[in-house]
Scaffold this motif. Sequence first.
Motif, PDB file in Angstrom:
ATOM      1  N   ARG A  35       0.812  -1.212   0.000  1.00 23.60           N
ATOM      2  CA  ARG A  35       0.000   0.000   0.000  1.00 23.60           C
ATOM      3  C   ARG A  35       0.842   1.258   0.000  1.00 23.60           C
ATOM      4  O   ARG A  35       0.370   2.342  -0.238  1.00 23.60           O
ATOM      5  CB  ARG A  35      -0.974   0.016   1.165  1.00 23.60           C
ATOM      6  CG  ARG A  35      -0.291  -0.079   2.519  1.00 23.60           C
ATOM      7  CD  ARG A  35      -1.328  -0.123   3.602  1.00 23.60           C
ATOM      8  NE  ARG A  35      -0.695   0.070   4.891  1.00 23.60           N
ATOM      9  CZ  ARG A  35      -1.304   0.536   5.942  1.00 23.60           C
ATOM     10  NH1 ARG A  35      -2.558   0.896   5.870  1.00 23.60           N
ATOM     11  NH2 ARG A  35      -0.684   0.657   7.090  1.00 23.60           N
ATOM     12  N   THR A  43      -6.547   3.942  -0.373  1.00 18.58           N
ATOM     13  CA  THR A  43      -6.089   3.504   0.940  1.00 18.58           C
ATOM     14  C   THR A  43      -4.626   3.837   1.184  1.00 18.58           C
ATOM     15  O   THR A  43      -4.083   3.502   2.214  1.00 18.58           O
ATOM     16  CB  THR A  43      -6.279   1.982   1.084  1.00 18.58           C
ATOM     17  OG1 THR A  43      -5.566   1.322   0.035  1.00 18.58           O
ATOM     18  CG2 THR A  43      -7.744   1.601   1.009  1.00 18.58           C
ATOM     19  N   ASP A 113      -8.396  -2.711   5.751  1.00 15.93           N
ATOM     20  CA  ASP A 113      -7.869  -2.718   4.389  1.00 15.93           C
ATOM     21  C   ASP A 113      -7.585  -4.162   3.976  1.00 15.93           C
ATOM     22  O   ASP A 113      -6.488  -4.678   4.187  1.00 15.93           O
ATOM     23  CB  ASP A 113      -6.590  -1.877   4.308  1.00 15.93           C
ATOM     24  CG  ASP A 113      -6.018  -1.845   2.892  1.00 15.93           C
ATOM     25  OD1 ASP A 113      -6.665  -2.378   1.974  1.00 15.93           O
ATOM     26  OD2 ASP A 113      -4.921  -1.279   2.706  1.00 15.93           O
ATOM     27  N   ASP A 116      -4.300  -5.116   2.305  1.00 14.52           N
ATOM     28  CA  ASP A 116      -3.020  -4.935   3.012  1.00 14.52           C
ATOM     29  C   ASP A 116      -2.355  -6.307   3.146  1.00 14.52           C
ATOM     30  O   ASP A 116      -2.463  -6.982   4.170  1.00 14.52           O
ATOM     31  CB  ASP A 116      -3.275  -4.298   4.380  1.00 14.52           C
ATOM     32  CG  ASP A 116      -1.993  -3.971   5.128  1.00 14.52           C
ATOM     33  OD1 ASP A 116      -0.901  -4.379   4.658  1.00 14.52           O
ATOM     34  OD2 ASP A 116      -2.067  -3.310   6.181  1.00 14.52           O
TER      35      ASP A 116
END
Length: 360
Positions: A35, A43, A113, A116
């Motif tokens: 990310r 995000t 998330d 992730d």
Amino acid sequence: MMWIPQDSQMKCFCWALCVLLVVGWSSGSCARSPRQTEKPLPTTPSDSATAPFAEPRRLLQQGKNAEAVARLQDLAVRNPAMPGLQHELGIAYYKSGEYVKAIDALGKAVHDDPKDNEAVQLLGLSSYLGGRPAEAIPLLEKVQGWYPRANVDASYILGICYIQTKDYPRARQSFARMFEVPADSAAAYLLTAHMLLRQEFDPVAEEYAQKAISLDPKLPLAHFFMGQLRLYKSRIPEAIADFQRELAINPGHAETYYKLADAYSRVQKFDDAERLLQRSIWLEATSTGPYILMGKVLEKKGEAELAVRALRHALTMDPNNSVAHHLLGQAYQDMGRSEDAERERKLAQQLQDVPDSKPE
């Protein structure tokens, strides 16, 4: 003495298997989580959003795990909804060995998330290290890569989780991917046998090694593995036959001569053991094991002076080997050198009592 598989005994296959929970991670682009590198994504935190984590990361890199956790916990008190906080806190708990807390924090990070992947992998690793292999499997299956901050190969851990849940075929597939061999090959079965033995699944390890041999009777080190397993189980005649088969395929393998000599020494075939040990030493002169066993064999044959020579040579390579000192004491006693014998016995006892100590 119980045999424990050594890395040198399986170096052709198991060169990257130790699970090391090392503090810190590499800096630069190779250490960034997905990310942080996939831009722009909704995000993806901005530089200003990640700034509060700079100091905890620095502390983790310096090995100051408790201080890093404290800083992150303080941030959680002041702003529990801070984006990325649970991710960072989970990593800090993981580095600190607090796997239950890491599971909680990383679970929240993944909930916030689902993409992730680093958090997913660390959550899987934390579940495994926290004694929950069944929970770790679906997480590690999602992420086959290796993120630097994990400091462990997730593919290996996934294979171990399959073993611990007795899913042996999928364990074999996992290790086959890890070592880049076909999943149904003899090599895959032998590699899995090594892993099974490390996890003390001895009967299944033997079954897998036999399968490897049935697929490829000339597979290097397959008969050697079987010999070691049977020697460990004190099945001496079978072990001897296995080592002899290995030497027929692989006559230049010093370790096989050494182990076959060990088997012969246990049935008091000392002349055969001595002959094989000499071959092992000719092929590999830097290993202490053959010299120590040679000293033991020569002492049993009544050749105390030669035994002393072999054992003293072993001690030049490994001065703190308690077994070598003990055997040297026996050889000195046979020669009537009582003071030297007593000194060596005391050194052996000292090294057994305090393994990391050095003789005075």
